[in-house]
Design an enzyme around this catalytic site. Structure first.
Site, short mmCIF file in Angstrom:
data_model
loop_
_atom_site.label_atom_id
_atom_site.label_comp_id
_atom_site.label_asym_id
_atom_site.label_seq_id
_atom_site.Cartn_x
_atom_site.Cartn_y
_atom_site.Cartn_z
N GLN A 273 0.82 -1.20 0.00
CA GLN A 273 0.00 0.00 0.00
C GLN A 273 0.86 1.26 0.00
O GLN A 273 2.07 1.19 0.19
CB GLN A 273 -0.90 0.01 1.25
CG GLN A 273 -0.10 -0.11 2.56
CD GLN A 273 -0.92 -0.67 3.70
OE1 GLN A 273 -2.13 -0.58 3.70
NE2 GLN A 273 -0.24 -1.27 4.68
N TYR B 170 -10.71 6.28 19.42
CA TYR B 170 -10.74 5.06 18.61
C TYR B 170 -10.22 3.87 19.42
O TYR B 170 -10.86 2.82 19.50
CB TYR B 170 -9.90 5.25 17.34
CG TYR B 170 -9.90 4.04 16.43
CD1 TYR B 170 -10.75 3.99 15.34
CD2 TYR B 170 -9.09 2.95 16.69
CE1 TYR B 170 -10.77 2.88 14.51
CE2 TYR B 170 -9.11 1.83 15.87
CZ TYR B 170 -9.95 1.79 14.78
OH TYR B 170 -9.98 0.69 13.98
N ASP C 178 -0.54 0.62 13.69
CA ASP C 178 -0.13 1.82 14.38
C ASP C 178 0.37 1.50 15.78
O ASP C 178 0.72 2.37 16.54
CB ASP C 178 -1.31 2.78 14.44
CG ASP C 178 -2.61 2.02 14.41
OD1 ASP C 178 -2.79 1.12 15.25
OD2 ASP C 178 -3.43 2.31 13.52
N ASP D 190 1.10 -12.59 8.16
CA ASP D 190 -0.30 -12.81 7.82
C ASP D 190 -1.00 -13.46 9.01
O ASP D 190 -0.53 -14.48 9.54
CB ASP D 190 -0.33 -13.72 6.58
CG ASP D 190 -1.75 -13.92 6.06
OD1 ASP D 190 -2.70 -13.54 6.76
OD2 ASP D 190 -1.88 -14.44 4.95
N CYS D 191 -2.14 -12.91 9.44
CA CYS D 191 -2.76 -13.41 10.68
C CYS D 191 -3.50 -14.74 10.48
O CYS D 191 -3.75 -15.45 11.45
CB CYS D 191 -3.68 -12.36 11.30
SG CYS D 191 -5.21 -12.10 10.41
N ASP E 140 -8.54 -5.23 14.40
CA ASP E 140 -8.37 -3.87 13.89
C ASP E 140 -7.76 -3.93 12.49
O ASP E 140 -7.00 -3.07 12.08
CB ASP E 140 -7.45 -3.09 14.85
CG ASP E 140 -7.51 -1.60 14.60
OD1 ASP E 140 -8.43 -1.17 13.88
OD2 ASP E 140 -6.64 -0.88 15.11
N TYR F 116 -11.60 11.66 11.99
CA TYR F 116 -12.39 11.02 10.93
C TYR F 116 -13.38 11.97 10.27
O TYR F 116 -13.77 11.77 9.13
CB TYR F 116 -13.15 9.80 11.46
CG TYR F 116 -12.30 8.56 11.66
CD1 TYR F 116 -10.92 8.62 11.69
CD2 TYR F 116 -12.88 7.31 11.79
CE1 TYR F 116 -10.15 7.49 11.88
CE2 TYR F 116 -12.13 6.17 11.97
CZ TYR F 116 -10.76 6.27 12.02
OH TYR F 116 -10.02 5.14 12.20
N GLU G 39 -16.40 12.02 10.74
CA GLU G 39 -17.65 11.29 10.58
C GLU G 39 -17.76 10.33 11.75
O GLU G 39 -16.74 9.94 12.32
CB GLU G 39 -17.73 10.55 9.25
CG GLU G 39 -16.63 9.53 9.02
CD GLU G 39 -16.59 9.01 7.57
OE1 GLU G 39 -17.61 9.02 6.88
OE2 GLU G 39 -15.50 8.57 7.16
#
Lengths: 354, 354
Positions: free
Chosen positions: B150, B179, B203, B242-243, B263, B338, B340
């Site tokens: 990404q 959050y 994060d 990779d989970c 998350d 956000y 929103e």
């Protein structure tokens, strides 16, 4: 009567290299011409090209090619049906495809922003106090009237509920319990048996503007409850008048309060000399409020957006110019419908040495 | 390399009456010509006029006059100095004055939106999950890299602090304790001595993308503290992989957790059939998570913007298709950066009658 206008903007390609404007024009031209658009080219030479494409139905596009490596496309239409939207998306997709063929990895950034609606019945754009452009999810105009003092709007937001907007400023939404909590001391106060004076707060308390009360009474019940139905209750009274003479009368009578909550207005944004009278008005209210505040009482008020540091500093300077010495603390709070963080003040009389 | 472009848009006059397009053109023409702008007029007859005004320095304006009573002015310039701004403001003030002389009380609405900056180094526009245009107070690009998975940006906002943006989606800002609190059960849980499995959370927790970890470790310390400095601590371990295989291994080993916090990603926005695989992936994670969750354990996760009701409903339907029966509750939370309201879910295994 006015049709809804859409503008698709900020569709741009930022490039790593200088471009041959004519080559870009020739590459993109067929995409617009396929849509039956007619072309007008303006060539600045050193500043590049502006190409205007006009469609028979009244829509048009600007293609601005800058030789330093920036290509901008704006598209304006008033066919806001699904078919019109699809056509526009297809056109922009083709432009993007063609640009990628031309410039490959030299495209630094491509950005296509959501369409801006204008001229419609519903206005979705209510800039923040610090001047940023934000779009709200407004889907209904609930109330829209001009009082002798201001324009009063109550607009329905899908997520925030009804929002009170006074002369273009977002005042309070049904989602904004955080605002009320903050201006009441963030849950740290016990109001049992206390005398409280609230200045302003037309969304549920005393205000000079009867029309704000009328609008809120009907459409902001989630914030004001039934308080405004009767201006006098067992433990409260709502006065709809200028607060200055009332404060003066209370001061003269020696009536004292445990809490004064000033919800009249945000701290003035402007720091220009013409605003002197606003600051004087603000100090007058503060001085009068301190006169009716008990020695161990607390004064709560809103400041402004946390980004308006100059205005907040000026406000804090006013606090050192009151008739009695005061101290203050401040807190930054997220009020959902504001889309910016808001500063709230607690002010109290400085304890003097005996 | 690219100059900063400004566009002043959505300056429009919405009128109560049909207008004589030529009369409007003649009235406003001198204002643009005084600026040394040259005029090109396109007349659609039944759809009104488009007038393009071009200045020698590369700036230009569109004046769109619609016979049904809508006049729109767009102005694009790349002289973003104070002098350029003042000139633009003066021009628009003159247009407004002239329009008021012409139409008096027939002007229903005048709206001038904040300028949109484009092509600059700093991108201030990060649309919400429900597709609204919002401008952030970004003043610095702190980190901007492409990983194999990404694009990773960390941008500094004056009010929100550093913001992590993954492929254009605002993920988390330093202001967003709300959050973290919400996805941990809003302060209602006692984690003492409990086994917790966190999926995602680049994060400050496990993530497949090492580069997100690297960026956050350096620039998001207000959210992740020193957790990422060492991937293993006294009571935690960060796995960067990779989970799915990890979850499968835990399930096979019979390792059980008191809490699973997912998350990884927001609920998919699209409800189209092509997204089937995304929903399948989501169900796979949910099923595996339930397998490693104790009978009285809790699973916390984010949903999406409260306005995306279709996507949220689809998510809730998935919950009824898991290998074991579950129940859920949801909470709507205001996450400051956000712009929103965001939905969070708590999911638990249904108590079965013995």
């Amino acid at each position: 009567m006015s049709p809804e206008w859409r503008i698709l903007i900020d569709y741009f390609f930022s490039l790593n290299l200088a471009v041959d404007c004519n080559a870009v024009l020739k590459a993109l031209q067929p995409i617009f011409q396929e849509q039956g658009m007619t072309e007008t080219v303006h060539n600045w030479e050193d500043h590049g090209y502006l190409v205007t494409y006009i469609k028979k139905n009244g829509s048009f596009a600007n293609l601005r090619i800058h030789p330093h490596g920036l290509v901008l496309v704006d598209l304006q239409s008033y066919n806001d049906d699904m078919k019109g939207r699809e056509e526009v998306d297809q056109l922009l997709n083709k432009v993007e495809e063609r640009m990628k063929e031309l410039f490959h990895s030299n495209i630094k950034r491509v950005k296509r922003l959501p369409a801006i609606l204008r001229g419609g019945v519903i206005d979705r754009y209510w800039p923040t106090a610090d001047g940023r452009l934000v779009e709200y999810d407004i889907d209904e105009v609930v109330y829209d009237e001009d009082s002798p003092f201001q324009n009063i709007k109550i607009l329905h937001s899908k997520q925030f509920g009804n929002i009170l907007i006074l002369s273009g400023d977002v005042n309070l939404a049904e989602s904004d319990l955080a605002y009320t909590q903050a201006i009441m001391g963030s849950g740290k106060e016990d109001y049992t048996g206390k005398e409280v004076l609230i200045l302003g707060g037309g969304d549920g308390a005393s205000n000079i503007d009867q029309m704000v009360i009328d609008g809120c009474k009907k459409h902001m019940r989630k914030t004001c409850g039934d308080v405004l139905d009767n201006l006098k209750g067992e433990c409260y009274q709502v006065l709809i008048e200028d607060c200055i003479p009332v404060l003066k009368r209370y001061a003269k009578e020696g009536r004292m309060f445990d809490y004064v909550i000033n919800d009249l207005t945000a701290v003035p944004i402007s720091t220009s000399p013409e605003e002197d009278s606003t600051w004087e008005f603000l100090r007058l209210i503060l001085d009068l409020s301190m006169k009716v505040l008990k020695q161990d009482g607390k004064y709560f008020t809103q400041g402004n957006c946390v980004n308006l540091t100059d205005a907040l500093t000026l406000y804090e300077e006013q606090l050192s110019r009151l008739y009695c010495p005061v101290e203050f603390s401040k807190e930054t709070v997220c009020v959902p419908s504001y889309m910016e963080l808001w500063v709230f003040y607690t002010i109290w009389k400085k304890k003097t040495d005996i």
